[in-house]
Scaffold this active site. Structure first.
Site, PDB file in Angstrom:
ATOM      1  N   THR A   1      16.750  -5.763   3.009  1.00 17.31           N
ATOM      2  CA  THR A   1      16.289  -4.617   2.230  1.00 17.31           C
ATOM      3  C   THR A   1      17.258  -4.249   1.112  1.00 17.31           C
ATOM      4  O   THR A   1      16.952  -3.374   0.310  1.00 17.31           O
ATOM      5  CB  THR A   1      16.095  -3.385   3.133  1.00 17.31           C
ATOM      6  OG1 THR A   1      17.345  -3.071   3.757  1.00 17.31           O
ATOM      7  CG2 THR A   1      15.036  -3.647   4.195  1.00 17.31           C
ATOM      8  N   LYS A   2      18.427  -4.908   1.079  1.00 19.56           N
ATOM      9  CA  LYS A   2      19.442  -4.644   0.055  1.00 19.56           C
ATOM     10  C   LYS A   2      19.964  -5.957  -0.486  1.00 19.56           C
ATOM     11  O   LYS A   2      19.822  -7.009   0.156  1.00 19.56           O
ATOM     12  CB  LYS A   2      20.592  -3.830   0.640  1.00 19.56           C
ATOM     13  CG  LYS A   2      20.148  -2.461   1.092  1.00 19.56           C
ATOM     14  CD  LYS A   2      21.309  -1.626   1.557  1.00 19.56           C
ATOM     15  CE  LYS A   2      20.747  -0.264   1.942  1.00 19.56           C
ATOM     16  NZ  LYS A   2      21.681   0.617   2.509  1.00 19.56           N
TER      17      LYS A   2
ATOM     18  N   HIS B   1       0.862  -1.188   0.000  1.00 23.00           N
ATOM     19  CA  HIS B   1       0.000   0.000   0.000  1.00 23.00           C
ATOM     20  C   HIS B   1       0.896   1.235   0.000  1.00 23.00           C
ATOM     21  O   HIS B   1       2.043   1.171   0.452  1.00 23.00           O
ATOM     22  CB  HIS B   1      -0.938   0.033   1.207  1.00 23.00           C
ATOM     23  CG  HIS B   1      -0.216  -0.034   2.517  1.00 23.00           C
ATOM     24  ND1 HIS B   1       0.435   1.060   3.080  1.00 23.00           N
ATOM     25  CD2 HIS B   1      -0.011  -1.062   3.369  1.00 23.00           C
ATOM     26  CE1 HIS B   1       0.987   0.704   4.212  1.00 23.00           C
ATOM     27  NE2 HIS B   1       0.740  -0.584   4.416  1.00 23.00           N
TER      28      HIS B   1
END
Length: 104
Positions: free
Chosen positions: A83-84, A32
């Protein structure tokens, strides 16, 4: 029994011989928009392809976020938030996940 959640709105590629711990989550989107005024506008959802190469172990309750490539033979520690990109044959852990050491 292992339960894994895969939330795919764009592209998630999973290689051969990948092992998943219980409760792992793989997602290629934010699900979202972040700003509350935009949460009903699906065109504003952040999306990016996820690539999980061969021979990877994803620990229990690890999370792989959008836009991440995990290199061949890597290990994601339990509860890691990735996240990487993760280099091949490395061990990562933590929130956010960081390289702990190489397997070579």
């Amino acid at each position: 029994m292992t339960t894994v959640s895969i939330n795919c709105s764009t592209s998630i590629s999973i290689g051969n011989d990948v092992l998943f711990g219980s409760g792992a989550l793989i997602t290629d989107s934010d699900s979202h928009p972040l700003h509350m005024d935009n949460r009903h506008d699906n065109s504003l959802i952040g999306r990016a392809r996820v690539v999980i190469e061969d021979g990877i172990f994803i620990g229990a309750r690890a999370i792989v976020s959008k836009g991440v490539r995990i290199g061949r033979g890597a290990v994601l520690g339990d509860g890691s938030v990735v996240t990487k990109d993760v280099p091949a044959t490395s061990i990562v852990g933590g929130n956010p996940a960081k390289v702990i050491r190489s397997l070579e």
